[in-house]
Scaffold this active site. Sequence first.
Site, PDB file in Angstrom:
ATOM      1  N   CYS A   5       0.809  -1.221   0.000  1.00  0.00           N
ATOM      2  CA  CYS A   5       0.000   0.000   0.000  1.00  0.00           C
ATOM      3  C   CYS A   5       0.838   1.265   0.000  1.00  0.00           C
ATOM      4  O   CYS A   5       0.297   2.368  -0.126  1.00  0.00           O
ATOM      5  CB  CYS A   5      -0.940  -0.005   1.201  1.00  0.00           C
ATOM      6  SG  CYS A   5      -0.103   0.008   2.808  1.00  0.00           S
ATOM      7  N   CYS A  28      -3.018  -5.165   4.481  1.00  0.00           N
ATOM      8  CA  CYS A  28      -2.801  -5.638   3.112  1.00  0.00           C
ATOM      9  C   CYS A  28      -2.789  -7.161   3.059  1.00  0.00           C
ATOM     10  O   CYS A  28      -3.338  -7.768   2.129  1.00  0.00           O
ATOM     11  CB  CYS A  28      -1.494  -5.075   2.564  1.00  0.00           C
ATOM     12  SG  CYS A  28      -1.528  -3.301   2.213  1.00  0.00           S
ATOM     13  N   CYS A  89     -19.070 -37.742  -4.403  1.00  0.00           N
ATOM     14  CA  CYS A  89     -20.443 -38.060  -4.766  1.00  0.00           C
ATOM     15  C   CYS A  89     -20.858 -37.190  -5.946  1.00  0.00           C
ATOM     16  O   CYS A  89     -20.718 -35.965  -5.905  1.00  0.00           O
ATOM     17  CB  CYS A  89     -21.373 -37.829  -3.573  1.00  0.00           C
ATOM     18  SG  CYS A  89     -23.122 -38.098  -3.944  1.00  0.00           S
ATOM     19  N   CYS A 125     -21.252 -45.767  -9.377  1.00  0.00           N
ATOM     20  CA  CYS A 125     -20.191 -46.716  -9.690  1.00  0.00           C
ATOM     21  C   CYS A 125     -18.833 -46.076  -9.387  1.00  0.00           C
ATOM     22  O   CYS A 125     -18.597 -44.905  -9.693  1.00  0.00           O
ATOM     23  CB  CYS A 125     -20.266 -47.123 -11.161  1.00  0.00           C
ATOM     24  SG  CYS A 125     -18.940 -48.230 -11.702  1.00  0.00           S
ATOM     25  N   CYS A 138     -19.542 -50.458 -17.584  1.00  0.00           N
ATOM     26  CA  CYS A 138     -19.417 -49.013 -17.410  1.00  0.00           C
ATOM     27  C   CYS A 138     -19.452 -48.329 -18.773  1.00  0.00           C
ATOM     28  O   CYS A 138     -18.811 -48.773 -19.728  1.00  0.00           O
ATOM     29  CB  CYS A 138     -18.123 -48.652 -16.695  1.00  0.00           C
ATOM     30  SG  CYS A 138     -18.035 -49.243 -14.989  1.00  0.00           S
ATOM     31  N   CYS A 177      -7.261 -33.561 -12.715  1.00  0.00           N
ATOM     32  CA  CYS A 177      -8.259 -33.932 -11.708  1.00  0.00           C
ATOM     33  C   CYS A 177      -9.671 -34.004 -12.264  1.00  0.00           C
ATOM     34  O   CYS A 177     -10.603 -34.297 -11.509  1.00  0.00           O
ATOM     35  CB  CYS A 177      -8.212 -32.955 -10.532  1.00  0.00           C
ATOM     36  SG  CYS A 177      -8.760 -31.274 -10.945  1.00  0.00           S
ATOM     37  N   CYS A 189      -6.293 -15.471 -23.213  1.00  0.00           N
ATOM     38  CA  CYS A 189      -5.137 -16.303 -22.873  1.00  0.00           C
ATOM     39  C   CYS A 189      -5.556 -17.761 -22.703  1.00  0.00           C
ATOM     40  O   CYS A 189      -6.516 -18.070 -21.998  1.00  0.00           O
ATOM     41  CB  CYS A 189      -4.492 -15.775 -21.596  1.00  0.00           C
ATOM     42  SG  CYS A 189      -3.180 -16.825 -20.963  1.00  0.00           S
ATOM     43  N   CYS A 194      -5.635 -24.671 -13.039  1.00  0.00           N
ATOM     44  CA  CYS A 194      -6.753 -25.257 -12.295  1.00  0.00           C
ATOM     45  C   CYS A 194      -6.636 -24.851 -10.835  1.00  0.00           C
ATOM     46  O   CYS A 194      -5.620 -25.105 -10.185  1.00  0.00           O
ATOM     47  CB  CYS A 194      -6.736 -26.781 -12.434  1.00  0.00           C
ATOM     48  SG  CYS A 194      -8.050 -27.608 -11.511  1.00  0.00           S
ATOM     49  N   CYS A 220      -0.696 -24.794 -31.003  1.00  0.00           N
ATOM     50  CA  CYS A 220      -1.432 -24.060 -29.973  1.00  0.00           C
ATOM     51  C   CYS A 220      -0.894 -22.636 -29.896  1.00  0.00           C
ATOM     52  O   CYS A 220       0.321 -22.432 -29.825  1.00  0.00           O
ATOM     53  CB  CYS A 220      -1.299 -24.741 -28.616  1.00  0.00           C
ATOM     54  SG  CYS A 220      -2.015 -26.401 -28.553  1.00  0.00           S
TER      55      CYS A 220
END
Length: 332
Positions: A5, A28, A89, A125, A138, A177, A189, A194, A220
Amino acid sequence: ECPLCLLPQPPEAFPRLGCCSHRSCRACLQQYLRLAVRESRVPACCPHCPAALHPNDVHRLLPEPALRDKYEEFLLRRLLLADPGTRWCPAPDCSPSQAGFLITLSCVGLGTALPAGPGCGTEFCYHCRQPWHPDGPCAPAPSLATPTAQLAQQEELGNGEALAQAEAEDIKVCPRCSAFIMKINDGSCNRMNCTVCGCLFCWLCLREISDVHFLSPSGCTFWGKRPWSRTRRILWQLGMVLGAPMVISLAAGVAVPVITIGIPIYMGRKVLAGGPGSRRSSLSGCQQCLSVTSSVLLSLLVSPIITALTVGVGVPLVLTYVYGTVVLSLCR
């Protein structure tokens, strides 16, 4: 003075941190931690360095109990998401505050349904995270498809269908994940982080990236809505291989005189433009002229060395990249 600050503070206003020696005022640090927790940037780092703040310091600095509880919840989630044996869950109404909302493989067998927390009643499952299906195999969930499968599906589509799908896809899954991440598809961007597991990945190809990912011949781009097509990527790589000598020679021809002449001019102007409170302002005219002349002459001696180092290091690095990484990419 607080470096955040820029206000003068008494010494007792600067709390000591256990992770590093940097100091900032308490107000701060509290505001910084509030924003970090609300944005789920946990574990929080020091505002001045990458060192992670100790949880005891976070609890001591955060005055709101709700934010402290949220901080602990984010820490727990990040720790458990790194464990491949845990399952959450999938029911949307199952609250993390309910006991048993997290299931581990050691709790039940592989061939049984996983119970959710009390008050939820959802059975799912362990493998596919879908509703329990005792009579069938599955089925892969479309939303949890691997990044490779998603890219293969996009390549199989036509140009029009791929464009429409790229415009509509603003929700993808983290490659580490599988957490859902939303991004405004406006060409901003593509370097994503994550907030759940801390994975740094590319939004276009959904692969974990390094610092040179967007400089590699992967197609990319740092800004853009989709990766380059194979034809455009090959043409760009061929242009780099064929045009590298001319571009490098032109860049070196411009850089050598700019660095050699620009450094002495910059140093002379820097010494000449001393403020009224500087030491130079107390010198006489002859001493000022001598000071500027000496700095320019010293810069003339140093600038060729800097030029030689810049060209001698930069040119081999660029040539190695073009005729190493790019050529190998073309040969695949």
